[in-house]
Design a protein around this motif. Structure first.
Motif, PDB file in Angstrom:
ATOM      1  N   ASP A   1     -13.025   2.336  -8.650  1.00  0.00           N
ATOM      2  CA  ASP A   1     -13.277   1.153  -9.470  1.00  0.00           C
ATOM      3  C   ASP A   1     -12.314   1.050 -10.642  1.00  0.00           C
ATOM      4  O   ASP A   1     -12.147  -0.022 -11.221  1.00  0.00           O
ATOM      5  N   THR A   2     -11.694   2.142 -11.018  1.00  0.00           N
ATOM      6  CA  THR A   2     -10.794   2.151 -12.174  1.00  0.00           C
ATOM      7  C   THR A   2      -9.353   2.512 -11.836  1.00  0.00           C
ATOM      8  O   THR A   2      -8.469   2.364 -12.665  1.00  0.00           O
ATOM      9  N   GLU A   3      -9.097   2.986 -10.599  1.00  0.00           N
ATOM     10  CA  GLU A   3      -7.746   3.414 -10.239  1.00  0.00           C
ATOM     11  C   GLU A   3      -7.410   2.956  -8.826  1.00  0.00           C
ATOM     12  O   GLU A   3      -7.906   3.528  -7.838  1.00  0.00           O
ATOM     13  N   ARG A   4      -6.571   1.960  -8.740  1.00  0.00           N
ATOM     14  CA  ARG A   4      -6.221   1.392  -7.441  1.00  0.00           C
ATOM     15  C   ARG A   4      -5.528   2.404  -6.529  1.00  0.00           C
ATOM     16  O   ARG A   4      -5.701   2.391  -5.309  1.00  0.00           O
ATOM     17  N   ALA A   5      -4.733   3.307  -7.123  1.00  0.00           N
ATOM     18  CA  ALA A   5      -3.940   4.253  -6.328  1.00  0.00           C
ATOM     19  C   ALA A   5      -4.683   5.521  -5.964  1.00  0.00           C
ATOM     20  O   ALA A   5      -4.118   6.398  -5.303  1.00  0.00           O
ATOM     21  N   ALA A   6      -5.941   5.659  -6.355  1.00  0.00           N
ATOM     22  CA  ALA A   6      -6.706   6.858  -6.007  1.00  0.00           C
ATOM     23  C   ALA A   6      -6.817   6.983  -4.490  1.00  0.00           C
ATOM     24  O   ALA A   6      -6.759   5.989  -3.762  1.00  0.00           O
TER      25      ALA A   6
ATOM     26  N   GLU B   1       0.839  -1.202   0.000  1.00  0.00           N
ATOM     27  CA  GLU B   1       0.000   0.000   0.000  1.00  0.00           C
ATOM     28  C   GLU B   1       0.874   1.251   0.000  1.00  0.00           C
ATOM     29  O   GLU B   1       0.570   2.236   0.696  1.00  0.00           O
ATOM     30  N   THR B   2       1.937   1.226  -0.773  1.00  0.00           N
ATOM     31  CA  THR B   2       2.834   2.387  -0.822  1.00  0.00           C
ATOM     32  C   THR B   2       2.130   3.635  -1.330  1.00  0.00           C
ATOM     33  O   THR B   2       2.534   4.758  -1.006  1.00  0.00           O
ATOM     34  N   GLN B   3       1.065   3.458  -2.117  1.00  0.00           N
ATOM     35  CA  GLN B   3       0.346   4.610  -2.662  1.00  0.00           C
ATOM     36  C   GLN B   3      -0.702   5.159  -1.698  1.00  0.00           C
ATOM     37  O   GLN B   3      -1.330   6.174  -1.970  1.00  0.00           O
ATOM     38  N   HIS B   4      -0.901   4.463  -0.583  1.00  0.00           N
ATOM     39  CA  HIS B   4      -1.810   4.946   0.459  1.00  0.00           C
ATOM     40  C   HIS B   4      -1.043   4.954   1.776  1.00  0.00           C
ATOM     41  O   HIS B   4      -1.218   4.055   2.610  1.00  0.00           O
ATOM     42  N   PRO B   5      -0.180   5.937   2.004  1.00  0.00           N
ATOM     43  CA  PRO B   5       0.637   5.985   3.223  1.00  0.00           C
ATOM     44  C   PRO B   5      -0.214   5.878   4.486  1.00  0.00           C
ATOM     45  O   PRO B   5      -1.260   6.528   4.615  1.00  0.00           O
ATOM     46  N   GLY B   6       0.225   5.033   5.390  1.00  0.00           N
ATOM     47  CA  GLY B   6      -0.489   4.863   6.644  1.00  0.00           C
ATOM     48  C   GLY B   6      -1.582   3.814   6.599  1.00  0.00           C
ATOM     49  O   GLY B   6      -2.155   3.470   7.637  1.00  0.00           O
ATOM     50  N   VAL B   7      -1.895   3.299   5.396  1.00  0.00           N
ATOM     51  CA  VAL B   7      -2.924   2.271   5.259  1.00  0.00           C
ATOM     52  C   VAL B   7      -2.250   0.906   5.227  1.00  0.00           C
ATOM     53  O   VAL B   7      -1.282   0.680   4.504  1.00  0.00           O
ATOM     54  N   GLU B   8      -2.775  -0.016   6.010  1.00  0.00           N
ATOM     55  CA  GLU B   8      -2.188  -1.349   6.128  1.00  0.00           C
ATOM     56  C   GLU B   8      -2.553  -2.220   4.940  1.00  0.00           C
ATOM     57  O   GLU B   8      -3.722  -2.330   4.560  1.00  0.00           O
ATOM     58  N   ALA B   9      -1.540  -2.834   4.319  1.00  0.00           N
ATOM     59  CA  ALA B   9      -1.811  -3.833   3.292  1.00  0.00           C
ATOM     60  C   ALA B   9      -2.451  -5.048   3.952  1.00  0.00           C
ATOM     61  O   ALA B   9      -2.016  -5.499   5.015  1.00  0.00           O
ATOM     62  N   THR B  10      -3.490  -5.582   3.323  1.00  0.00           N
ATOM     63  CA  THR B  10      -4.265  -6.646   3.968  1.00  0.00           C
ATOM     64  C   THR B  10      -3.738  -8.042   3.691  1.00  0.00           C
ATOM     65  O   THR B  10      -3.992  -8.976   4.456  1.00  0.00           O
ATOM     66  N   GLY B  11      -3.046  -8.217   2.554  1.00  0.00           N
ATOM     67  CA  GLY B  11      -2.638  -9.558   2.153  1.00  0.00           C
ATOM     68  C   GLY B  11      -3.760 -10.370   1.558  1.00  0.00           C
ATOM     69  O   GLY B  11      -3.556 -11.524   1.160  1.00  0.00           O
ATOM     70  N   ALA B  12      -4.956  -9.803   1.456  1.00  0.00           N
ATOM     71  CA  ALA B  12      -6.116 -10.521   0.935  1.00  0.00           C
ATOM     72  C   ALA B  12      -6.039 -10.668  -0.576  1.00  0.00           C
ATOM     73  O   ALA B  12      -5.453  -9.839  -1.273  1.00  0.00           O
ATOM     74  N   THR B  13      -6.663 -11.711  -1.098  1.00  0.00           N
ATOM     75  CA  THR B  13      -6.600 -11.994  -2.527  1.00  0.00           C
ATOM     76  C   THR B  13      -7.534 -11.105  -3.341  1.00  0.00           C
ATOM     77  O   THR B  13      -8.470 -10.497  -2.821  1.00  0.00           O
TER      78      THR B  13
ATOM     79  N   ASN C   1     -12.353  -4.704 -10.964  1.00  0.00           N
ATOM     80  CA  ASN C   1     -11.244  -4.962 -11.894  1.00  0.00           C
ATOM     81  C   ASN C   1     -10.105  -3.965 -11.731  1.00  0.00           C
ATOM     82  O   ASN C   1      -8.929  -4.334 -11.781  1.00  0.00           O
ATOM     83  N   GLY C   2     -10.446  -2.701 -11.558  1.00  0.00           N
ATOM     84  CA  GLY C   2      -9.423  -1.662 -11.467  1.00  0.00           C
ATOM     85  C   GLY C   2      -8.628  -1.675 -10.177  1.00  0.00           C
ATOM     86  O   GLY C   2      -7.639  -0.956 -10.049  1.00  0.00           O
ATOM     87  N   GLN C   3      -9.040  -2.498  -9.220  1.00  0.00           N
ATOM     88  CA  GLN C   3      -8.375  -2.556  -7.924  1.00  0.00           C
ATOM     89  C   GLN C   3      -7.453  -3.766  -7.777  1.00  0.00           C
ATOM     90  O   GLN C   3      -6.848  -3.969  -6.728  1.00  0.00           O
ATOM     91  N   ARG C   4      -7.314  -4.543  -8.840  1.00  0.00           N
ATOM     92  CA  ARG C   4      -6.539  -5.779  -8.719  1.00  0.00           C
ATOM     93  C   ARG C   4      -5.038  -5.518  -8.722  1.00  0.00           C
ATOM     94  O   ARG C   4      -4.555  -4.507  -9.221  1.00  0.00           O
ATOM     95  N   PHE C   5      -4.299  -6.457  -8.143  1.00  0.00           N
ATOM     96  CA  PHE C   5      -2.848  -6.520  -8.242  1.00  0.00           C
ATOM     97  C   PHE C   5      -2.513  -7.598  -9.269  1.00  0.00           C
ATOM     98  O   PHE C   5      -3.271  -8.536  -9.475  1.00  0.00           O
ATOM     99  N   GLY C   6      -1.342  -7.481  -9.908  1.00  0.00           N
ATOM    100  CA  GLY C   6      -0.947  -8.448 -10.917  1.00  0.00           C
ATOM    101  C   GLY C   6      -0.944  -7.821 -12.295  1.00  0.00           C
ATOM    102  O   GLY C   6      -1.290  -6.654 -12.475  1.00  0.00           O
ATOM    103  N   PRO C   7      -0.563  -8.605 -13.324  1.00  0.00           N
ATOM    104  CA  PRO C   7      -0.517  -8.089 -14.691  1.00  0.00           C
ATOM    105  C   PRO C   7      -1.916  -7.761 -15.198  1.00  0.00           C
ATOM    106  O   PRO C   7      -2.919  -8.189 -14.620  1.00  0.00           O
ATOM    107  N   ALA C   8      -1.965  -7.010 -16.285  1.00  0.00           N
ATOM    108  CA  ALA C   8      -3.253  -6.625 -16.866  1.00  0.00           C
ATOM    109  C   ALA C   8      -4.059  -7.862 -17.239  1.00  0.00           C
ATOM    110  O   ALA C   8      -3.509  -8.867 -17.721  1.00  0.00           O
ATOM    111  N   LEU C   9      -5.357  -7.807 -17.010  1.00  0.00           N
ATOM    112  CA  LEU C   9      -6.227  -8.923 -17.362  1.00  0.00           C
ATOM    113  C   LEU C   9      -6.329  -9.059 -18.881  1.00  0.00           C
ATOM    114  O   LEU C   9      -6.414  -8.057 -19.592  1.00  0.00           O
TER     115      LEU C   9
END
Length: 409
Positions: free
Chosen positions: A219-224, A111-123, A140-148
């Motif tokens: 929904d379209t930008e994970r780092a918002a 969660e480097t793009q959300h300072p102070g927010v804990e990464a959950t480790g959830a899938t 879809n816009g919130q996923r981690f990993g390569p583009a679908l």
């Protein structure tokens, strides 16, 4: 077990032409399902190694061939007991008594793009364990990993039904929150990211990690940025027992549900008063199969009915993990590439897809790769599993789930 223990290696050559996958040929030996190439791990479970010639060089693959027709064999979800938790694949396998397994879905790793927010480790995607729905998919816009790949979504899953057949499918959340205020659609279940304007449910399956991340991004930008309009309500015994302006942390009591709302969802939750009756319902609905799933996890499809999906990446090579379906769902193939330095270039998704096709898969599904790629198995007579491949990070990465293979004598 190690890859240098004297087993016969097959050589799989993957050819590329004009930047697109053109075909492949197996050289010098039978496919992984051939008896002369495999080493029995347990009844119905066979292990094979492959050298694969890809566009970026030779890589090394580890393959488990699992016979789902064998009544002694079972496939289950490896997980650490909470959605928002991680552990090495070897630890997950030993804790659940699996004889073999691989890592699973992509996950909320940072969660480097959300300072102070804990990464959950959830899938990212849905998950089912023992027939029980653990979680639903993030937007879809919130996923981690390569583009679908085009036409795929975070709701896509690999699963094994109660009929013991493996299949690809989609699992969508269907749920509601009911009170005297009306009926509201549930937008999430134990997810690290909720759709904008929605209400999500968190149960004891979530774990104790903070729920703040669920209200970050769009929904379209994970780092918002994280939403500034949030609200949380705890429902216990069918009644509201507490409320807060921001999502909290800590375990959710068994039988209780924490409702987290953002934007329009937060405004709806503010209508609820302590003591008010509330009913929360949720389930995962399969897109194609009417057979209930014993286990399922997310990723994305690469091969369907023997045909690679259009638009698969054929330029970015990496260490990868994949699962294939053969013999009309009666056979499962697990593949993990080796992350040792001499093999670390790996394969492209298009090359992995062709590899799975050559190994006999009619359908294939990509799982998390890179430092997560791990395959483990327990030698006959051993007390614990060993790591078969070399994780590219030098050691096993803790992951939130995986595919476990269980076999009894």
């Amino acid at each position: 077990m190690t890859r240098r223990d004297g087993r016969l290696r097959t050589v799989l050559t993957v050819f590329t032409a004009c930047g697109a996958l053109a075909g492949a040929a197996l050289v010098g030996a039978a496919p992984a399902s051939g008896a002369e190439d495999g080493t029995a791990i347990a009844p119905g479970v066979e292990y094979t190694q492959l050298d694969i010639q890809g566009a970026k060089g030779v890589t090394h693959a580890h393959v488990l061939d699992v016979d789902l027709r064998d009544p002694r064999v079972r496939v289950g979800l490896l997980h650490p007991g909470a959605v928002a938790a991680r552990a090495p694949v070897s630890r997950l396998a030993d804790a659940q008594g699996a004889v073999a397994g691989v890592n699973g879905d992509f996950f909320n790793i940072t969660e480097t793009q959300h300072p102070g927010v804990e990464a959950t480790g959830a899938t990212v995607g849905p998950a089912i364990a023992g027939g029980h729905a653990l979680k639903a998919a993030v937007p879809n816009g919130q996923r981690f990993g390569p583009a679908l790949p085009p036409g795929t979504t975070t709701e896509d899953v690999f699963g094994v039904g109660v009929d013991r057949r493996a299949r690809l499918d989609g699992l969508a959340l269907e749920g509601s929150v009911r009170s005297h205020e009306g009926r509201w659609t549930l937008g999430g279940l134990n997810q690290y990211a909720l759709p904008e304007g929605s209400i999500g449910a968190f149960t004891s399956d979530w774990g104790s990690v903070s729920r703040v991340r669920a209200t970050c991004g769009t929904d379209t930008e994970r780092a918002a940025p994280c939403s500034t309009d949030t609200y949380e309500v705890t429902v216990e015994g069918g009644r509201v027992v507490s409320a807060a302006d921001t999502p909290g942390a800590g375990p959710v009591a068994s039988g209780s549900t924490v409702l987290v709302g953002r934007e329009a969802g937060a405004q709806l939750l503010r209508k609820l008063s302590v003591g008010e009756r509330v009913t929360v319902r949720h389930r995962l609905v399969a897109e194609a199969s009417r057979i209930p799933y014993g286990m399922a996890l997310g990723g994305y499809p690469m091969l369907v009915d023997g045909r690679p999906l259009p638009g698969l990446d054929d330029t970015t090579a990496a260490v990868r993990t994949a699962v294939g379906i053969a013999d009309h769902g009666r056979r499962m193939l697990l593949l993990a590439l080796d992350g040792a330095p001499e093999y670390r270039n790996g394969l492209t998704i298009a090359e992995v897809t062709e590899t799975m096709r050559q190994l006999g898969s009619q359908d294939a599904f990509s799982l998390d790769g890179g430092g997560s790629s791990t395959m483990v198995a327990r030698q006959p007579g051993a007390d614990a599993v060993g790591v078969l491949n070399h994780p590219s990070g030098g050691a096993e990465r803790p992951v939130p789930n995986g595919i476990g293979v269980f076999s009894r004598p």
